[in-house]
Structure formats: C-alpha cells, structure tokens
Scaffold this active site. Structure first.
Site, PDB file in Angstrom:
ATOM      1  N   CYS A  99       0.877  -1.182   0.000  1.00 46.49           N
ATOM      2  CA  CYS A  99       0.000   0.000   0.000  1.00 46.49           C
ATOM      3  C   CYS A  99       0.908   1.225   0.000  1.00 46.49           C
ATOM      4  CB  CYS A  99      -0.982  -0.030   1.165  1.00 46.49           C
ATOM      5  SG  CYS A  99      -0.248  -0.016   2.812  1.00 46.49           S
TER       6      CYS A  99
HETATM    7  O1  LIG Z   1      -1.724   2.441   5.298  1.00 48.07           O
HETATM    8  C1  LIG Z   1      -2.413   2.910   4.361  1.00 48.07           C
HETATM    9  C2  LIG Z   1      -1.864   3.041   3.041  1.00 48.07           C
HETATM   10  O2  LIG Z   1      -0.707   3.789   3.004  1.00 48.07           O
HETATM   11  C3  LIG Z   1      -2.840   3.487   1.965  1.00 48.07           C
HETATM   12  O3  LIG Z   1      -2.266   3.108   0.747  1.00 48.07           O
HETATM   13  C4  LIG Z   1      -3.133   4.953   1.897  1.00 48.07           C
HETATM   14  O4  LIG Z   1      -4.046   5.275   2.854  1.00 48.07           O
HETATM   15  P1  LIG Z   1      -4.633   6.766   2.959  1.00 48.07           P
HETATM   16  O5  LIG Z   1      -5.197   7.117   1.616  1.00 48.07           O
HETATM   17  O6  LIG Z   1      -5.664   6.653   4.036  1.00 48.07           O
HETATM   18  O7  LIG Z   1      -3.478   7.641   3.350  1.00 48.07           O
END
Ligand SMILES: O=C[C@H](O)[C@H](O)COP(=O)(O)O
Length: 153
Positions: free
Chosen positions: A69
C-alpha cells in the site's frame, strides 16, 4: 516444493505489486502466485485486500503473502486482524530477515510511497530465502504469540 504466494495492493501500491508479482513468477523458488488485486486502475480500500490475502494464508491456501500500500502499515494492521496471521512492514534487509527468522511472519508488507522500487525488489528476493526454524531460540517466543490467539493452536 515451491512456495505459493498471495500478492495484493491498493491503488497506492499497485504499481509495485505488478512488478513484484512478475519477479515472483520468474523466481524458481515460487510455484504459484495468487493475485487478489487490485488491478491497475481499480480502487478498493486496503483493509479488504489485506484480509482476503491473510485469510488465504491462514486457511493454508498459500504459504505467504506480499502486500503493498502507500506505507505498508495499513496492510499490516488489517492483515493482523485475521487470527493466526503475523504481518509487518519491513523496509530494510535486517528487518526482513528477522520478520521471518524471529517472528515467523507469513506476511511482508511494503510501502510504495516510502521505499524505492529497486530496494523493494531486493527485499522480496531476500525474503524468499528465509525459513523460520521452530527449534531456534525464537521458537518459544512465537509460540507465546500464538498462545494469545483467541483459539490457540
Ligand atoms: O496504510 C495505508 C496506506 O498507506 C494506503 O495506501 C493509503 O491510505 P490513505 O489514503 O488513508 O493515506
């Protein structure tokens, strides 16, 4: 016998996931790669992807999962909601080693917005080379983690 590995990502991690998936598919140590999404352009929030992947590992359908992520943190937090799963972000070589050899974690998470692509690729290559030894001094510590599961096994 080769490893079965689940890969998954949200929209912030899908570029790395596609590249890392291709690396895994080309690696002789990997027998099968199961992609739980997202596909490029698709937008599904990371908890849903993480839990789908973690459930496959917990059910024994896969040996490990690699989740990407933005930071790796949300994927790890979500995957750890699945009983029996140990998941963490690790962005350096030593941490990746210890994630397997100390913690017997089945899931490595990475942050596409945090580390460079070539480091991510190297870390995944290294990750494949480690196998937890339950007879090692780390064995009882992981057993202690498992003892706090709702249904210890
Ligand atoms: O941990 C969460 C991840 O980084 C995600 O890709 C992005 O989350 P956000 O859009 O809430 O920052």
């Amino acid at each position: 016998m080769g490893l079965t590995i689940v890969v998954g990502a949200d929209i912030a991690g899908v570029n790395y996931k596609e590249i890392l998936k291709a690396d895994l598919e080309a690696d002789a140590r990997v027998a099968e790669v199961i992609d739980v999404g997202v596909r490029p352009g698709e937008d599904i929030d990371y908890p849903h992807v993480a839990v789908e992947a973690a459930r496959k590992v917990a059910a024994g359908e896969a040996d490990r999962a690699l989740l990407v992520c933005g930071t790796g943190m949300g994927m790890a937090i979500s995957a750890n909601k699945v009983p029996g799963i140990r998941a963490s972000v690790a962005h350096d070589s030593f941490s990746v080693e210890r994630l397997v050899l100390s913690n017997d974690a089945q899931i490595l998470t990475l942050g596409e917005r945090v580390i460079g692509l070539q480091l991510a690729r190297r870390l995944v290559r290294e990750w494949l080379g480690y196998t937890f030894d339950p007879e090692s001094p780390s064995g009882p510590k992981v057993a202690a983690i498992r003892s706090y599961e709702p249904d210890p096994h």
